[in-house]
Write a protein that holds these residues in place. Sequence first.
Motif, PDB file in Angstrom:
ATOM      1  N   PHE A 165       0.835  -1.214   0.000  1.00  0.00           N
ATOM      2  CA  PHE A 165       0.000   0.000   0.000  1.00  0.00           C
ATOM      3  C   PHE A 165       0.864   1.257   0.000  1.00  0.00           C
ATOM      4  N   ARG A 166       1.994   1.199   0.710  1.00  0.00           N
ATOM      5  CA  ARG A 166       2.879   2.379   0.699  1.00  0.00           C
ATOM      6  C   ARG A 166       3.369   2.654  -0.714  1.00  0.00           C
ATOM      7  N   LEU A 169       0.546   4.130  -2.843  1.00  0.00           N
ATOM      8  CA  LEU A 169       0.118   5.485  -2.459  1.00  0.00           C
ATOM      9  C   LEU A 169       1.272   6.474  -2.467  1.00  0.00           C
ATOM     10  N   SER A 170       2.446   6.010  -2.885  1.00  0.00           N
ATOM     11  CA  SER A 170       3.602   6.928  -2.884  1.00  0.00           C
ATOM     12  C   SER A 170       3.645   7.715  -4.192  1.00  0.00           C
ATOM     13  N   THR A 184      -4.067  -3.742  -6.072  1.00  0.00           N
ATOM     14  CA  THR A 184      -4.851  -3.682  -4.826  1.00  0.00           C
ATOM     15  C   THR A 184      -5.570  -5.012  -4.587  1.00  0.00           C
ATOM     16  N   THR A 227      -2.424   5.180   6.338  1.00  0.00           N
ATOM     17  CA  THR A 227      -2.542   5.403   4.893  1.00  0.00           C
ATOM     18  C   THR A 227      -3.091   4.162   4.195  1.00  0.00           C
ATOM     19  N   THR A 228      -3.426   3.150   4.959  1.00  0.00           N
ATOM     20  CA  THR A 228      -3.695   1.846   4.380  1.00  0.00           C
ATOM     21  C   THR A 228      -5.142   1.435   4.571  1.00  0.00           C
TER      22      THR A 228
ATOM     23  N   ARG B 107     -10.407   7.850   6.132  1.00  0.00           N
ATOM     24  CA  ARG B 107     -10.366   9.044   5.274  1.00  0.00           C
ATOM     25  C   ARG B 107     -10.999  10.263   5.935  1.00  0.00           C
ATOM     26  N   GLU B 178      -5.007   6.920  -4.868  1.00  0.00           N
ATOM     27  CA  GLU B 178      -5.467   6.577  -3.517  1.00  0.00           C
ATOM     28  C   GLU B 178      -6.964   6.307  -3.520  1.00  0.00           C
ATOM     29  N   ASP B 182      -9.049   2.823  -2.607  1.00  0.00           N
ATOM     30  CA  ASP B 182     -10.176   2.767  -1.662  1.00  0.00           C
ATOM     31  C   ASP B 182     -11.421   2.192  -2.330  1.00  0.00           C
TER      32      ASP B 182
END
Lengths: 231, 231
Positions: A165-166, A169-170, A184, A227-228, B107, B178, B182
Amino acid sequence: MRDSFQDDLDQVGNQLVDMSNLAASAMSRATAALLDGDIQQAESVIAGDAEIDRIAQDIEDHAFNLLALQQPVATDLRIVVTALHMSMDLERMGDLAAHIAKVARLRYPAKAVPDPIRPLFAEMARIAEDIVAKAGTTIAAHDADRARELEVDDDAMDAKHRELFRELLSDRWSHGVESAVDVTLLGRYYERFADHAVAVARRVIYLVTGEYDRLANRSPRHDLPATTPGE
Amino acid sequence: MRDSFQDDLDQVGNQLVDMSNLAASAMSRATAALLDGDIQQAESVIAGDAEIDRIAQDIEDHAFNLLALQQPVATDLRIVVTALHMSMDLERMGDLAAHIAKVARLRYPAKAVPDPIRPLFAEMARIAEDIVAKAGTTIAAHDADRARELEVDDDAMDAKHRELFRELLSDRWSHGVESAVDVTLLGRYYERFADHAVAVARRVIYLVTGEYDRLANRSPRHDLPATTPGE
């Protein structure tokens, strides 16, 4: 002298070990299909899931007959019902390996996993194969100590899932939305595969000790970072 | 005159209906938390999952005692073992509602679902709430015909899930990675929630007719389109 009930239980135990081996093989081949873009491997995993399903059905029928005809009590009853639950976990693990193979097939001849995170998926796959192999040996050996080791492997899987996930989302993520969606879902499939293997191990502990940590079975023992969204 | 075993079965049946109602409420509140950015609702769903887990444990203990002490056979045995399986499905549905609430919480104060696809999630939630409500009534009424209706609802959920992937993968998607991550996970949670409700309905059909379509229970009856990695 062994009675026929014990022989029946042994047969169910052997079928559960067979399911573990098939799930391990499916996961190994699904990962090869995914990372190498090997469509034949993908098709073989998807087609092979029917065999895991067949054994699950056979175990359910067998367990049912044992309950109806032998009317086991105490530990014997616990073994039969627990075998039913283990079979459901292992059958689901086969489904998840097939899901991974379907993503590989969907993107063929392209590859669903961008090169920079191939090592991460290879590592998640290694943990998944290791954890299901240990689940099989815990079933065969009724080894509660070995079963507890799977918690450590599951923590390692959770750590890799957070790392995934990092990456997603980076700012480094340059592979677009379609790839992010694939990655995902793939990450979730590997993580759930390990969760079900841990559930199997916990059922072994339950058989051996009579103590079943249902709550531990519900959700990860630690939250994923903020963030996950994976849990 | 009714015997105590029948009373015990009725109690387990009532507990399964209670679990269905709690899962329906959890899903409804999780969706409100998600779409309205309501953190209190999110926290209440996450905290409330323990109650669903508690009933699941109670049903398992109860079913175990029934098997051990009453040694049911034939239909009675089938009811007890099926109740165990239904309880596992309903417990998982509670987990999935909690997963949705956790994304909303993660979120907050922002919203995880971009405005343009809020109606799509509202529709998936409506289907999910409808399907679990029907599952509860099928359990209460042992109504196999009603149970078969859930297949139609599940097809509707699959259609919405495909629509969600089309949005994610279209050029219209302007909400970044992101948000795509989600939305991918949220879509999966709603779709799996419906899958478990259908599994409950199929178990009711099994109880009533003795026929359990295990294969239908495995995976969607139709593949998702080639742009969709969701299955």
